[in-house]
Scaffold this active site. Structure first.
Site, PDB file in Angstrom:
ATOM      1  N   TYR A 140     -57.718  -4.549   8.689  1.00 13.71           N
ATOM      2  CA  TYR A 140     -59.137  -4.879   8.574  1.00 13.71           C
ATOM      3  C   TYR A 140     -60.012  -3.962   9.442  1.00 13.71           C
ATOM      4  CZ  TYR A 140     -57.762  -9.202   6.176  1.00 13.71           C
ATOM      5  OH  TYR A 140     -57.237 -10.123   5.298  1.00 13.71           O
ATOM      6  N   LYS A 191     -43.518  -7.089   7.215  1.00 11.76           N
ATOM      7  CA  LYS A 191     -42.992  -6.454   5.994  1.00 11.76           C
ATOM      8  C   LYS A 191     -42.223  -5.223   6.467  1.00 11.76           C
ATOM      9  CE  LYS A 191     -42.806  -6.417   1.489  1.00 11.76           C
ATOM     10  NZ  LYS A 191     -42.065  -7.427   0.729  1.00 11.76           N
ATOM     11  N   ASP A 224     -43.498 -12.090   1.971  1.00  9.72           N
ATOM     12  CA  ASP A 224     -43.322 -12.721   0.650  1.00  9.72           C
ATOM     13  C   ASP A 224     -42.442 -13.963   0.755  1.00  9.72           C
ATOM     14  OD1 ASP A 224     -41.540 -10.747   1.437  1.00  9.72           O
ATOM     15  OD2 ASP A 224     -40.940 -10.193  -0.580  1.00  9.72           O
ATOM     16  N   ASP A 252     -54.609 -19.969   5.665  1.00 10.52           N
ATOM     17  CA  ASP A 252     -55.231 -20.755   4.588  1.00 10.52           C
ATOM     18  C   ASP A 252     -54.180 -21.519   3.787  1.00 10.52           C
ATOM     19  OD1 ASP A 252     -57.780 -20.111   5.242  1.00 10.52           O
ATOM     20  OD2 ASP A 252     -58.321 -19.269   3.296  1.00 10.52           O
TER      21      ASP A 252
END
Ligand code: NAD
Length: 360
Positions: A140, A191, A224, A252
């Site tokens: 970000y 990841k 994942d 979330d």
């Protein structure tokens, strides 16, 4: 004396913060302690008064405080203003001022509300997860970023995922320390099978765990798989550590397990202070009607006591009081189900305070 800057903000922010301040007062009396509490304008109400969502004085006060307790900001009245002076810009300025690098989002499923989740009651009952998200780095904020035109007329979009060892170390330590205050299990999400940055993430988290937190059980999951396990076996998670983007998504997802926006607290921890705020916004549709659910704000206050003032017992008193009030069947409109007793924002606060005082 510990200093708290209170920024109730707009809409239901003022109503729920009012309840939290009363709960705080009850804790002061119960534990024979005192906080220096100062209240200031922030968000839309600050725009009305000073033309900006947050003044320099308020930012300085925030920096000089041990903790900031926030309500919520925004509302239709300020939606047409320039992006630069919108209420939400105040939030960004405050986070920047305090350099809040760690975002803490708990997701707790209360037994009385297990059927409010979209997942089966038996899967979510007893869920108590804390998501620790890195907040000031990663994709970000990384550079280079932007959209450029290519000679062939196409456009190219670029963002950069970058973390230094120091950034990973400080968020890892925060997460391990939180795990130490809880059930002593940390799941780090990455990841590392595809991305070099994430290889560094996993290596660094593993080293911090081995050298500084050997008492904490550490597990690594790829994002994942983590997203899948979180809805498959949510009860097996204690603290989840993730970078900015994966943490954004997982916090979330974890919140959704609990079913209601009015129940979700959060904290953003910085180098020199911390901001405590409910996850919900200013809810203009219900503002001023005394029907907002104050529990997210009240639980936010419990987090402040635990993480900024090391008052674990007081925090447990508040969390236990919320559980008891829900067990007794009291509900605000947002979590109301037939057969339960509907109460307003203020009354919910009074019921919680009664239980806080009563608890041994
Ligand atoms: P919201 O969270 O304010 O409301 C979404 C829905 O949830 C509404 O129907 C509302 O009534 C309900 N709700 C939220 N909190 C509740 C509570 N405590 N009790 C009962 N019901 C509750 O989100 P929104 O409607 O998208 O945004 C409204 C305003 O809040 C906007 O101006 C937005 O920018 C701002 N906002 C601020 C923050 C913040 O201050 N951190 C966060 C999100 C949105």
């Amino acid at each position: 004396m510990p200093k708290i800057l209170v920024l109730p903000g707009d809409g239901i922010g003022t109503e729920v913060t009012d309840v939290s301040l009363k709960v705080l007062k009850a804790i002061e009396e119960k534990y024979n302690t005192e906080f220096e509490v100062e209240t200031a304008l922030f968000g839309g109400c600050s725009i009305d008064e000073y033309g900006v969502p947050v003044t320099k004085e308020v930012l300085k006060k925030a920096k000089d405080s041990d903790a900031v307790l926030l309500g919520a900001v925004g509302g239709p009245k300020w939606d047409k203003l320039d992006y630069d002076i919108r209420p939400e810009r105040g939030l960004l300025a405050l986070r920047k001022e305090l350099d809040t690098f760690a975002n803490l989002r708990p997701a707790v499923v209360y037994p009385a509300l297990k059927d409010a989740s979209t997942l089966k009651g038996e899967i979510v009952e007893g869920v108590d997860i804390m998501v620790v998200r890195e907040l000031t780095g990663g994709i970000y904020f990384g550079t280079p970023r932007g959209i450029t035109k290519l000679p062939n007329g196409e456009e190219k979009g670029v963002n950069t995922l970058v973390y230094t060892t120091g950034e990973i170390e400080r968020i890892a330590r925060t997460a391990f320390e939180i795990a130490r205050k809880r059930r002593k299990k940390l799941t780090s999400v990455d990841k590392a099978n595809i991305l070099e940055v994430m290889e560094l993430w996993r290596k660094t988290v593993t080293r911090i765990g081995r050298d500084e937190f050997p008492d904490i059980e550490l597990e690594h999951l790829y994002i994942d798989n983590a997203a899948m396990q979180l809805i498959r076996r949510p009860k097996t998670f204690d603290v989840i550590l993730a970078d900015n983007m994966f943490g954004d998504i997982l916090s979330d997802e974890a919140a959704q397990l609990t079913g209601s926006l009015g129940m979700l607290p959060s904290a953003s921890i910085g180098k020199s202070g911390a901001i405590y705020e409910p996850v919900h916004g200013s809810a203009p549709d219900i503002a001023g009607k005394d029907i907002a659910n104050p529990i997210a704000s009240v639980l936010t206050t419990a987090m402040m006591l635990r993480y900024s003032f090391n008052m674990d017992r007081a925090a447990e008193d508040i969390e236990g009081a919320v559980r008891k009030v829900l067990d007794k069947g009291y509900r605000t409109a947002d979590i109301y189900q037939p057969g339960t007793k509907r109460v307003g924002c203020k009354e919910m606060g009074e019921l919680i305070i009664e239980e806080v005082i009563k608890s041994p």
